[in-house]
Design an enzyme around this catalytic site. Sequence first.
Site, PDB file in Angstrom:
ATOM      1  N   LYS A 166       0.817  -1.214   0.000  1.00  0.00           N
ATOM      2  CA  LYS A 166       0.000   0.000   0.000  1.00  0.00           C
ATOM      3  C   LYS A 166       0.855   1.271   0.000  1.00  0.00           C
ATOM      4  O   LYS A 166       2.059   1.222   0.275  1.00  0.00           O
ATOM      5  CB  LYS A 166      -0.930  -0.037   1.212  1.00  0.00           C
ATOM      6  N   TYR A 204     -12.539  -1.510  -3.670  1.00  0.00           N
ATOM      7  CA  TYR A 204     -13.022  -1.674  -2.294  1.00  0.00           C
ATOM      8  C   TYR A 204     -14.539  -1.537  -2.182  1.00  0.00           C
ATOM      9  O   TYR A 204     -15.051  -1.264  -1.095  1.00  0.00           O
ATOM     10  CB  TYR A 204     -12.324  -0.668  -1.369  1.00  0.00           C
ATOM     11  N   ARG A 263      -2.663 -14.481   4.852  1.00  0.00           N
ATOM     12  CA  ARG A 263      -3.296 -13.725   5.946  1.00  0.00           C
ATOM     13  C   ARG A 263      -2.494 -13.916   7.240  1.00  0.00           C
ATOM     14  O   ARG A 263      -2.346 -12.973   8.024  1.00  0.00           O
ATOM     15  CB  ARG A 263      -4.749 -14.173   6.158  1.00  0.00           C
ATOM     16  N   ARG A 315       2.518  -6.716   8.920  1.00  0.00           N
ATOM     17  CA  ARG A 315       1.880  -5.506   9.456  1.00  0.00           C
ATOM     18  C   ARG A 315       2.492  -5.082  10.788  1.00  0.00           C
ATOM     19  O   ARG A 315       2.619  -3.889  11.064  1.00  0.00           O
ATOM     20  CB  ARG A 315       0.369  -5.726   9.570  1.00  0.00           C
ATOM     21  N   ASN A 340      -1.991   0.262   6.633  1.00  0.00           N
ATOM     22  CA  ASN A 340      -1.488  -0.979   7.232  1.00  0.00           C
ATOM     23  C   ASN A 340      -0.610  -1.810   6.291  1.00  0.00           C
ATOM     24  O   ASN A 340      -0.561  -3.027   6.380  1.00  0.00           O
ATOM     25  CB  ASN A 340      -2.638  -1.792   7.835  1.00  0.00           C
ATOM     26  N   HIS A 354      -2.224  -5.387   1.528  1.00  0.00           N
ATOM     27  CA  HIS A 354      -3.540  -6.012   1.359  1.00  0.00           C
ATOM     28  C   HIS A 354      -3.329  -7.502   1.168  1.00  0.00           C
ATOM     29  O   HIS A 354      -2.338  -7.915   0.571  1.00  0.00           O
ATOM     30  CB  HIS A 354      -4.237  -5.438   0.109  1.00  0.00           C
ATOM     31  N   GLU A 368      -9.810 -10.081  -7.461  1.00  0.00           N
ATOM     32  CA  GLU A 368      -8.841  -9.004  -7.268  1.00  0.00           C
ATOM     33  C   GLU A 368      -7.658  -9.127  -8.233  1.00  0.00           C
ATOM     34  O   GLU A 368      -7.173  -8.114  -8.759  1.00  0.00           O
ATOM     35  CB  GLU A 368      -8.373  -9.005  -5.807  1.00  0.00           C
TER      36      GLU A 368
HETATM   37  N1  UDP Z   1      -9.597  -0.135   7.386  1.00  0.00           N
HETATM   38  C1  UDP Z   1      -9.653   1.084   8.038  1.00  0.00           C
HETATM   39  N2  UDP Z   1     -10.289   1.150   9.247  1.00  0.00           N
HETATM   40  C2  UDP Z   1     -10.874   0.068   9.834  1.00  0.00           C
HETATM   41  C3  UDP Z   1     -10.824  -1.164   9.170  1.00  0.00           C
HETATM   42  C4  UDP Z   1     -10.172  -1.245   7.934  1.00  0.00           C
HETATM   43  O1  UDP Z   1      -9.138   2.071   7.535  1.00  0.00           O
HETATM   44  O2  UDP Z   1     -11.437   0.182  10.937  1.00  0.00           O
HETATM   45  C5  UDP Z   1      -8.919  -0.222   6.076  1.00  0.00           C
HETATM   46  C6  UDP Z   1      -7.558  -0.937   6.176  1.00  0.00           C
HETATM   47  O3  UDP Z   1      -6.676  -0.336   5.240  1.00  0.00           O
HETATM   48  C7  UDP Z   1      -7.932  -2.338   5.765  1.00  0.00           C
HETATM   49  C8  UDP Z   1      -8.982  -2.076   4.669  1.00  0.00           C
HETATM   50  O4  UDP Z   1      -9.716  -0.975   5.166  1.00  0.00           O
HETATM   51  O5  UDP Z   1      -6.820  -3.071   5.315  1.00  0.00           O
HETATM   52  C9  UDP Z   1      -9.915  -3.225   4.382  1.00  0.00           C
HETATM   53  O6  UDP Z   1     -10.535  -3.634   5.584  1.00  0.00           O
HETATM   54  P1  UDP Z   1     -10.671  -5.186   5.952  1.00  0.00           P
HETATM   55  O7  UDP Z   1     -11.620  -5.277   7.098  1.00  0.00           O
HETATM   56  O8  UDP Z   1     -10.989  -5.950   4.720  1.00  0.00           O
HETATM   57  O9  UDP Z   1      -9.215  -5.562   6.499  1.00  0.00           O
HETATM   58  P2  UDP Z   1      -8.079  -6.485   5.858  1.00  0.00           P
HETATM   59  O10 UDP Z   1      -8.756  -7.588   5.116  1.00  0.00           O
HETATM   60  O11 UDP Z   1      -7.242  -5.603   4.950  1.00  0.00           O
HETATM   61  O12 UDP Z   1      -7.262  -6.989   7.029  1.00  0.00           O
HETATM   62 MG    MG Z   2     -10.190  -7.530   3.616  1.00  0.00          MG
END
Ligand code: UDP
Ligand code: MG
Length: 139
Positions: A11, A51, A87, A104, A114, A117, A128
């Site tokens: 990112k 997104y 993950r 992370r 973070n 992705h 994706e």
């Molecule tokens: N995100 C955020 N605030 C939150 C949760 C998520 O800004 O409270 C952002 C963060 O960059 C995250 C992305 O939205 O990676 C997608 O969220 P998701 O819940 O899918 O998390 P991920 O799968 O990336 O762990």
């Molecule tokens: Mg996600």
Amino acid sequence: MATNRTFTMIKPDAVENNYIGGILKMINDAGFRIVAMKYTKLSAEAAGKFYEVHKERPFYGELVTYMSSGPIVAAILEKNNAVADFRTLIGATDPTKADEGTIRKIYAKSIAANAVHGSDSDENAQIEGDFFFSKLERF
Ligand code: UDP
Ligand code: MG
């Protein structure tokens, strides 16, 4: 059906902080093979589309602004159990809750910025990867 492939992005915060090399090293050391890769920048429109599943969530607007704020690295990765293992490698969404030794934990600044992705299912990994790469760009 498990495809053994996942999709990732490094990112904008991680690119800006010169973490591309460190993150790719962790990805390679964990046994992932690179199937496709590009250095690119999302328009706000493209980030919004990528997104779209998060459209109703309170952070959607900020997420779209952030993800289109600078260049990213997009990649398709291959390994047995790719989605789940990736993950595990990246750690929790909130870096303060991520396990020691995860990407992370090491490289992320905040829950929004973070560092990486990672797809959450085989189905989304396919969608994706198709968002960024044609068949001719996969090896
Ligand atoms: N995100 C955020 N605030 C939150 C949760 C998520 O800004 O409270 C952002 C963060 O960059 C995250 C992305 O939205 O990676 C997608 O969220 P998701 O819940 O899918 O998390 P991920 O799968 O990336 O762990
Ligand atoms: Mg996600």
